[in-house]
Design a protein around this motif. Structure first.
Motif, PDB file in Angstrom:
ATOM      1  N   TYR A   1       0.818  -1.208   0.000  1.00 39.62           N
ATOM      2  CA  TYR A   1       0.000   0.000   0.000  1.00 39.62           C
ATOM      3  C   TYR A   1       0.853   1.260   0.000  1.00 39.62           C
TER       4      TYR A   1
ATOM      5  N   ARG B   1       0.650   4.291  -2.621  1.00 41.38           N
ATOM      6  CA  ARG B   1       0.286   5.626  -2.154  1.00 41.38           C
ATOM      7  C   ARG B   1       1.358   6.642  -2.516  1.00 41.38           C
TER       8      ARG B   1
ATOM      9  N   GLU C   1       0.769   9.950  -4.783  1.00 43.83           N
ATOM     10  CA  GLU C   1       1.079  11.274  -4.241  1.00 43.83           C
ATOM     11  C   GLU C   1       2.072  12.012  -5.129  1.00 43.83           C
TER      12      GLU C   1
ATOM     13  N   TYR D   1      -9.343   7.312  -3.633  1.00 45.47           N
ATOM     14  CA  TYR D   1      -8.190   7.912  -2.957  1.00 45.47           C
ATOM     15  C   TYR D   1      -7.941   9.326  -3.477  1.00 45.47           C
TER      16      TYR D   1
ATOM     17  N   ASN E   1     -10.611  11.762  -2.275  1.00 46.07           N
ATOM     18  CA  ASN E   1     -10.436  12.123  -0.866  1.00 46.07           C
ATOM     19  C   ASN E   1      -9.347  13.178  -0.696  1.00 46.07           C
ATOM     20  N   ARG E   2      -8.266  13.045  -1.442  1.00 47.58           N
ATOM     21  CA  ARG E   2      -7.185  14.029  -1.375  1.00 47.58           C
ATOM     22  C   ARG E   2      -7.663  15.374  -1.932  1.00 47.58           C
TER      23      ARG E   2
END
Length: 223
Positions: free
Chosen positions: A50, A54, A58, A120, A123-124
């Motif tokens: 994960y 991630r 990012e 994801y 949400n960011r």
């Protein structure tokens, strides 16, 4: 025409500053698009780690690029400079009547249409948007992500309807955004891409050139 496309749109008071990669106007809806060329390496995609995934999201799709750019673009469009002392770039006149924004990230490989990636990224997007002061009565929809391959499979549908209708359907059918775009949308063509004449034209040219350059001929009869 269902859409008006603005490539590399600039702010009215700063023609050197790009709002985002592309804006597609569908009536009073503006689809803000960031196209990202980064591809997810196999050692990250299949590691089952994960943290690795991630970090990739990012570095390549959030920080300073896709999500960040769309947060700035959406906030600037949804903020009226006349009602705030903040320094807000002036958006072009053709955005003045927009009352809804749909942010969209398009990826080169299929990571943009993968399971849970959209959730994801959204949400960011929402986390970063909370820090902005929005004054206009403009609805900002969830951020969506899609791969270029899936977008091509939408071409048949987009010849009959506007992009915002397709994106709105994707949100309504899977509000959590955990499903891949293909699974959530009824408008993605299931099979060979349709209504992509330019693609077929290019494919025929590549095929003809390969046949010529490599001297490919049909085998003799009976071979």
């Amino acid at each position: 025409a269902f859409h008006t496309v603005y490539m590399s749109p600039k702010y009215a008071d700063d023609p050197t500053k790009e709002i985002c990669d592309v804006i597609v106007r569908c009536g009073k809806t503006a689809v803000l698009i960031e196209a990202k060329l980064a591809t997810c390496p196999s050692k990250t995609r299949y590691a089952g780690d994960y943290e690795k995934m991630r970090n990739f999201l990012e570095e390549r799709l959030v920080q300073g690029v896709g999500v960040d750019q769309l947060v700035s673009a959406a906030a600037n469009i949804a903020t009226d400079p006349k009602r705030t002392r903040d320094s807000v770039p002036e958006t072009p006149d053709w955005l003045s009547k927009v009352d809804r924004i749909i942010p969209l990230i398009v990826t080169r490989d299929d990571v943009g249409s993968s399971w849970a990636v959209n959730a994801y990224l959204n949400n960011r997007f929402l986390q970063k948007l909370l820090d902005r002061k929005l004054h206009k009565s403009i609805t900002i929809e969830p951020l969506l992500s899609i791969s270029i391959g899936t977008l091509e499979k939408l071409m048949g549908s987009l010849s009959r309807m506007s992009l915002d209708v397709v994106l709105e359907d994707r949100i309504k059918r899977n509000p959590t955004l955990l499903w891949p775009f293909d699974a959530a949308s009824k408008y993605v063509y299931r099979g060979m891409h349709s209504n992509t004449p330019k693609h077929m034209e290019i494919l025929h040219k590549i095929t003809d050139n390969a046949i010529r350059d490599f001297g490919i001929t049909d085998p003799p009869e009976g071979a």
